[in-house]
Enzyme design. Structure first.
Site, mmCIF file in Angstrom:
data_model
loop_
_atom_site.group_PDB
_atom_site.id
_atom_site.type_symbol
_atom_site.label_atom_id
_atom_site.label_comp_id
_atom_site.label_asym_id
_atom_site.label_seq_id
_atom_site.Cartn_x
_atom_site.Cartn_y
_atom_site.Cartn_z
ATOM 1 N N CYS A 19 -2.550 5.794 3.532
ATOM 2 C CA CYS A 19 -2.276 7.206 3.331
ATOM 3 C C CYS A 19 -1.271 7.727 4.318
ATOM 4 O O CYS A 19 -0.858 7.034 5.233
ATOM 5 C CB CYS A 19 -3.564 7.997 3.517
ATOM 6 S SG CYS A 19 -4.887 7.444 2.448
ATOM 7 N N GLY A 45 1.664 7.193 -0.077
ATOM 8 C CA GLY A 45 0.575 7.518 -0.978
ATOM 9 C C GLY A 45 1.057 8.395 -2.103
ATOM 10 O O GLY A 45 1.605 9.466 -1.863
ATOM 11 N N ASN A 122 -5.815 8.463 7.827
ATOM 12 C CA ASN A 122 -5.064 7.294 7.378
ATOM 13 C C ASN A 122 -5.702 6.082 8.048
ATOM 14 O O ASN A 122 -5.804 6.050 9.274
ATOM 15 C CB ASN A 122 -3.593 7.422 7.784
ATOM 16 C CG ASN A 122 -2.785 6.148 7.559
ATOM 17 O OD1 ASN A 122 -1.829 5.884 8.277
ATOM 18 N ND2 ASN A 122 -3.156 5.352 6.571
ATOM 19 N N GLY A 123 -6.114 5.127 7.250
ATOM 20 C CA GLY A 123 -6.770 3.937 7.785
ATOM 21 C C GLY A 123 -7.988 3.622 6.959
ATOM 22 O O GLY A 123 -8.148 4.128 5.854
ATOM 23 N N TYR A 262 6.703 -3.759 5.422
ATOM 24 C CA TYR A 262 6.739 -3.132 4.101
ATOM 25 C C TYR A 262 6.448 -1.635 4.103
ATOM 26 O O TYR A 262 7.111 -0.868 3.414
ATOM 27 C CB TYR A 262 5.731 -3.819 3.174
ATOM 28 C CG TYR A 262 5.525 -3.074 1.874
ATOM 29 C CD1 TYR A 262 6.463 -3.157 0.854
ATOM 30 C CD2 TYR A 262 4.397 -2.275 1.679
ATOM 31 C CE1 TYR A 262 6.290 -2.460 -0.333
ATOM 32 C CE2 TYR A 262 4.223 -1.571 0.496
ATOM 33 C CZ TYR A 262 5.162 -1.673 -0.504
ATOM 34 O OH TYR A 262 4.994 -0.982 -1.666
HETATM 35 P P1 AMP Z 1 2.931 -8.900 -6.061
HETATM 36 O O1 AMP Z 1 3.497 -8.761 -7.413
HETATM 37 O O2 AMP Z 1 1.463 -8.609 -6.049
HETATM 38 O O3 AMP Z 1 3.236 -10.188 -5.384
HETATM 39 O O4 AMP Z 1 3.584 -7.735 -5.202
HETATM 40 C C1 AMP Z 1 4.499 -7.963 -4.199
HETATM 41 C C2 AMP Z 1 5.385 -6.772 -4.063
HETATM 42 O O5 AMP Z 1 4.606 -5.586 -3.849
HETATM 43 C C3 AMP Z 1 6.324 -6.921 -2.904
HETATM 44 O O6 AMP Z 1 7.611 -6.842 -3.438
HETATM 45 C C4 AMP Z 1 6.055 -5.752 -1.992
HETATM 46 O O7 AMP Z 1 7.247 -4.997 -1.842
HETATM 47 C C5 AMP Z 1 5.023 -4.920 -2.676
HETATM 48 N N1 AMP Z 1 3.811 -4.754 -1.843
HETATM 49 C C6 AMP Z 1 3.327 -5.540 -0.899
HETATM 50 N N2 AMP Z 1 2.169 -5.060 -0.388
HETATM 51 C C7 AMP Z 1 1.912 -3.919 -1.040
HETATM 52 C C8 AMP Z 1 0.879 -2.937 -0.965
HETATM 53 N N3 AMP Z 1 -0.145 -3.056 -0.142
HETATM 54 N N4 AMP Z 1 0.962 -1.877 -1.797
HETATM 55 C C9 AMP Z 1 1.970 -1.759 -2.651
HETATM 56 N N5 AMP Z 1 2.971 -2.649 -2.770
HETATM 57 C C10 AMP Z 1 2.950 -3.719 -1.980
#
Ligand code: AMP
Length: 490
Positions: A19, A45, A122-123, A262
């Site tokens: 968040c 978020g 947040n957390g 990220y």
């Molecule tokens: P996936 O298709 O599950 O392998 O998603 C990987 C992609 O999602 C990567 O390109 C990241 O930019 C993004 N990503 C990684 N961690 C998260 C997260 N916790 N929440 C949303 N997007 C994420």
């Protein structure tokens, strides 16, 4: 306050939330400034948002599903103008799986013995289910399924005499990650957990004090960055100014390294380091560790862009936008079911054939979680005529779930927990796949190699399984019991 009906607790199959928090104390149009701050923090978020203000006599609140602009923008029926007062706090809530529960939208608000207080978090707390179970047994009536409400009840039951001491008393009982912003009739209070897992910064706009998850939210309102709130610090901001307290036992700082990889916005300065520069350095290190002959470096937009630039510069290979992202579609993770998530990826990215056809391509992305995004993108780049497709990932393999506030799937859904790198390469359909090593990651972050995670000051549990804070609920299965309790009750 929201008027939507309560969606049953069964809707939430876990309570993890990542968040954004933001707060303003002592400024005209605090509600409007908070809406702007939350807008800059939208990346943290997108599921729901809310603001609570205090006008010297009473609190005002609006909470709603969707983006900040939908709730507080030009077409939102004057929601912001109704949020009167010179102090305000606000929150953006990240998507969790399952239905959105209106009662989970923050800021939470409660009337205590000492008056009203709003709270944003947040957390993620790691003993919230267990605490909740005890509190419910002792007669507490929970209104939501968020872990944050546990803190509200603990504050209400504290025997301490001041608000600050009650908050500290409550937080002594919780485990996990929290950056909190609270608003009372007299003060705004910011707290970071003793490990400092999630970020929180202090800013200033003239005589107005600001608290925010990231510095990009200070920039949007022209506020200056004062400093990071430190791990284990509580700042109390009232008419007399800012008081800093360190009420928690000193523990090694463990800031979430995934914020750099990220989660945080690239224009934010987090704990003294530019997120953009960190990502570039990680990309450069990745090129040194796992270079491959190629014609073009292509980022997976947007999160892969700074790392791909760092990679391309280090490798001396041209950088090009070989994938175009449609910005009008939310992040892939927001889609609730696997079938829709697949669709989301297709809606979101398109190959730029002119940059790809006949080329040996290196795709750079920040992480692979389920592997859905990578698989679709590789297929797309091949269909656009790439001669070779290599993938380089600017983080080590994500092998463990996060319990401290990043919404990762359960371990058995993490591709790297189930497969070797070679198996992943075959599943994704690339000619080669490589991840930055954990040492390489720390080198890029300016850390000496071979140091322990405690020395590094980072939490890297998603890559190493080294969880710095007890996972009480996970270890005791309290979570499962509590959820069935909630489902039965609703
Ligand atoms: P996936 O298709 O599950 O392998 O998603 C990987 C992609 O999602 C990567 O390109 C990241 O930019 C993004 N990503 C990684 N961690 C998260 C997260 N916790 N929440 C949303 N997007 C994420």
């Amino acid at each position: 306050m929201t008027t939507e009906p309560y969606v049953g607790a069964e809707g939430d199959d876990h309570l993890n939330e990542e968040c954004a928090v933001f707060g303003v104390f002592g400024g005209v149009d605090a509600g409007a400034l908070t809406a702007l701050g939350l807008h800059a923090l939208q990346h943290r978020g997108q599921e729901a948002t809310g603001i609570v203000t205090f006008d010297g006599e009473q609190f005002h609140a609006h909470r709603g599903n969707g983006h900040v602009s939908e709730n507080f923008g030009a077409h939102s029926n004057g929601n912001v103008s109704r949020l009167k007062g010179e102090s305000a706090i606000g929150h953006n809530r990240y998507s969790t799986s399952g239905e959105t529960n209106q009662r989970n939208i923050q800021p939470l608000f409660a009337d205590f013995e000492f008056g009203g207080m709003a709270i944003c978090h947040n957390g993620n707390l790691t003993n919230a289910f267990q605490l909740r179970h005890d509190l419910v047994r002792r007669g507490c009536l929970f209104q939501s399924t968020t872990d944050t409400e546990t803190i509200v009840h603990l504050i209400a039951r504290s025997h301490q005499s001041t608000v600050d001491d009650r908050i500290v008393d409550a937080l002594h009982q919780v485990e996990g990650a929290y950056s909190l912003v609270c608003l009372t009739q007299r003060a705004m209070i910011g707290v970071r957990d003793p490990r400092g897992v999630r970020p929180l910064v202090l800013g200033r706009l003239g005589d107005t004090h600001i608290l925010a998850s990231e510095t990009c939210a200070l920039d949007i309102i022209g506020a200056e960055f004062v400093r990071d709130v430190e791990a284990g610090e509580m700042v109390v901001i009232n008419a007399e100014g800012v008081t800093s307290l360190f009420p928690f036992r000193d523990r090694p700082r463990r800031f979430c390294i995934f914020e750099y990889i990220y989660f945080a916005r690239p224009d934010s300065i987090v704990e003294g380091t530019s997120v953009y520069r960190a990502r570039q350095a990680i990309g450069a290190e990745l090129a040194s560790e796992a270079g491959v002959p190629a014609d073009v470096i292509i980022p997976v937009p947007d999160s892969g862009v700074p790392a791909a630039l760092g990679y391309a510069t280090q490798a001396g290979i041209p950088f090009d936008l070989g994938i175009i992202r449609n910005h009008y579609v939310g992040r892939t993770f927001i889609e609730p079911s696997d079938s829709v998530r697949h669709l989301g990826v297709k809606l979101k990215h398109n190959a730029n054939r002119a940059m790809v056809e006949g080329q040996r391509v290196v795709l750079v992305d920040d992480s692979i979680v389920r592997g859905t995004t990578s698989t679709k993108i590789v297929e797309m780049i091949r269909a656009a005529g790439a001669r070779e497709v290599h993938m380089r990932i600017a983080s080590p393999p994500t092998t463990h779930s996060c319990f401290y506030g990043v919404d990762t799937p359960e371990r058995d859904k993490l591709m790297a927990a189930r497969m070797s790198v070679d198996e992943m390469a075959a599943a994704i359909g690339v000619d080669s796949l490589a991840f930055i090593s954990i040492d390489g990651l720390y080198r890029a972050m300016g850390q000496a190699a071979g140091r322990s995670a405690d020395d590094s000051g980072f939490c890297d549990a998603c890559f190493t399984g080294d969880y710095p804070i007890a996972l009480t609920d996970q270890d005791s299965d309290a979570g499962t019991n509590q959820l069935s309790l909630l489902a039965a009750a609703s």
